[in-house]
Scaffold this motif. Structure first.
Motif, short mmCIF file in Angstrom:
data_model
loop_
_atom_site.label_atom_id
_atom_site.label_comp_id
_atom_site.label_asym_id
_atom_site.label_seq_id
_atom_site.Cartn_x
_atom_site.Cartn_y
_atom_site.Cartn_z
N TYR A 93 0.84 -1.19 0.00
CA TYR A 93 0.00 0.00 0.00
C TYR A 93 0.88 1.25 0.00
CZ TYR A 93 -4.21 -2.73 0.75
OH TYR A 93 -5.25 -3.61 0.59
N TYR A 94 0.56 2.17 -0.91
CA TYR A 94 1.33 3.39 -1.09
C TYR A 94 0.48 4.61 -0.80
CZ TYR A 94 4.60 0.43 -3.69
OH TYR A 94 5.49 -0.56 -4.06
N CYS A 95 1.08 5.55 -0.12
CA CYS A 95 0.47 6.85 0.12
C CYS A 95 0.86 7.80 -1.02
CB CYS A 95 0.97 7.38 1.46
SG CYS A 95 0.49 9.05 1.86
N ASN A 96 -0.08 8.63 -1.41
CA ASN A 96 0.16 9.60 -2.46
C ASN A 96 -0.43 10.94 -2.06
OD1 ASN A 96 -1.37 10.91 -5.06
ND2 ASN A 96 0.66 10.15 -5.60
N ALA A 97 0.27 12.02 -2.40
CA ALA A 97 -0.25 13.34 -2.04
C ALA A 97 0.29 14.40 -2.98
CB ALA A 97 0.12 13.69 -0.60
N GLY A 98 -0.52 15.41 -3.20
CA GLY A 98 -0.09 16.58 -3.94
C GLY A 98 0.37 17.63 -2.94
N LEU A 99 1.64 17.94 -2.95
CA LEU A 99 2.23 18.82 -1.93
C LEU A 99 2.74 20.11 -2.55
CD1 LEU A 99 4.35 16.14 -0.03
CD2 LEU A 99 1.99 16.81 0.39
N ARG A 100 2.48 21.21 -1.87
CA ARG A 100 3.04 22.50 -2.28
C ARG A 100 4.06 22.94 -1.23
NH1 ARG A 100 -1.52 26.67 -2.93
NH2 ARG A 100 0.17 27.91 -3.81
N VAL A 101 5.19 23.39 -1.70
CA VAL A 101 6.27 23.72 -0.76
C VAL A 101 6.39 25.22 -0.50
CG1 VAL A 101 7.56 21.64 -1.30
CG2 VAL A 101 7.98 23.74 -2.61
N GLY A 102 5.57 26.01 -1.21
CA GLY A 102 5.64 27.44 -0.96
C GLY A 102 4.52 28.18 -1.66
N VAL A 103 4.37 29.44 -1.32
CA VAL A 103 3.35 30.28 -1.95
C VAL A 103 3.64 30.41 -3.44
CG1 VAL A 103 2.34 32.59 -2.02
CG2 VAL A 103 3.02 31.58 0.17
N GLY A 104 2.61 30.23 -4.25
CA GLY A 104 2.76 30.37 -5.69
C GLY A 104 3.33 29.17 -6.39
N THR A 105 3.67 28.12 -5.64
CA THR A 105 4.19 26.90 -6.28
C THR A 105 3.04 26.01 -6.70
OG1 THR A 105 4.37 25.72 -4.17
CG2 THR A 105 6.27 26.98 -4.89
N ILE A 106 3.30 25.16 -7.65
CA ILE A 106 2.26 24.23 -8.09
C ILE A 106 2.41 22.93 -7.30
CG2 ILE A 106 2.09 25.21 -10.39
CD1 ILE A 106 3.81 22.88 -11.39
N PRO A 107 1.32 22.21 -7.09
CA PRO A 107 1.43 20.95 -6.35
C PRO A 107 2.30 19.94 -7.09
CG PRO A 107 -0.86 21.67 -6.49
CD PRO A 107 -0.07 22.54 -7.43
N THR A 108 3.12 19.26 -6.33
CA THR A 108 3.97 18.19 -6.88
C THR A 108 3.52 16.87 -6.29
OG1 THR A 108 5.85 19.69 -7.09
CG2 THR A 108 6.33 17.34 -7.09
N ASN A 109 3.46 15.86 -7.14
CA ASN A 109 2.99 14.55 -6.72
C ASN A 109 4.09 13.78 -5.99
OD1 ASN A 109 0.80 12.75 -6.71
ND2 ASN A 109 1.68 11.57 -8.39
N TYR A 110 3.80 13.34 -4.78
CA TYR A 110 4.75 12.57 -3.99
C TYR A 110 4.17 11.21 -3.65
CZ TYR A 110 7.79 16.60 -3.12
OH TYR A 110 8.65 17.66 -3.26
N TRP A 111 5.08 10.23 -3.52
CA TRP A 111 4.72 8.87 -3.12
C TRP A 111 5.51 8.47 -1.89
CZ3 TRP A 111 0.92 6.03 -5.45
CH2 TRP A 111 0.48 6.45 -6.71
N GLY A 112 4.88 7.69 -1.03
CA GLY A 112 5.58 7.07 0.07
C GLY A 112 6.32 5.83 -0.41
N GLN A 113 7.03 5.19 0.51
CA GLN A 113 7.86 4.04 0.15
C GLN A 113 7.06 2.74 0.10
OE1 GLN A 113 7.60 5.25 3.17
NE2 GLN A 113 7.51 3.49 4.57
N GLY A 114 5.86 2.77 0.63
CA GLY A 114 5.00 1.59 0.62
C GLY A 114 5.09 0.80 1.91
N THR A 115 3.98 0.17 2.26
CA THR A 115 3.93 -0.70 3.43
C THR A 115 3.16 -1.96 3.05
OG1 THR A 115 3.35 -0.81 5.79
CG2 THR A 115 1.82 0.39 4.38
N GLN A 116 3.70 -3.10 3.47
CA GLN A 116 3.12 -4.40 3.07
C GLN A 116 1.93 -4.75 3.96
OE1 GLN A 116 4.08 -6.69 0.51
NE2 GLN A 116 2.16 -7.69 1.11
N VAL A 117 0.85 -5.13 3.33
CA VAL A 117 -0.32 -5.68 4.03
C VAL A 117 -0.53 -7.09 3.51
CG1 VAL A 117 -2.81 -5.52 4.35
CG2 VAL A 117 -1.41 -3.45 4.41
#
Length: 121
Positions: A93-117
């Protein structure tokens, strides 16, 4: 450095429950939509559940009524409560999120490393 770190995976018997967490850390300005994806051996990565910054959710048909996605914006953390687990839920299972690092920046897609279920019958 911005990153997503998952936790909470493990081995469980069919019918059991697990709760996954995903914490976003680093220099963050805001977090847009977040989601959980999973990938079973030999299969493509698929969306499990997604939640917007406003709290709207959507789920894969296969998990509706069993899984619940939520987020704590104050803690920059995403959760997935998984109940009535089935062997076919076994995957990374992987986590995914659109993250902005500052004012005026566009969201960047990030992934976690994954966890086994792993769900055993």
């Amino acid at each position: 450095q911005v990153q997503l770190v998952e936790s909470g995976g493990g081995l469980v018997q069919a019918g059991g429950s697990l709760r996954l967490s995903c914490a976003a850390s680093g220099r963050l300005f805001s977090i847009n939509a977040m989601g959980w994806y999973r990938q079973a051996p030999g299969k493509q990565r698929e969306l499990v559940a997604r939640i917007t910054s406003g709290g709207s959710t959507n789920y894969a048909d296969s998990v509706k009524g069993r899984f619940t996605i939520s987020r704590d914006n104050a803690k920059n953390t995403l959760y997935l409560q998984m109940n009535s687990l089935k062997p076919e839920d076994t995957a990374v299972y992987y986590c995914n999120a659109g993250l902005r690092v500052g004012v005026g920046t566009i969201p960047t897609n990030y992934w976690g490393q994954g966890t086994q279920v792993t769900v055993i019958s």
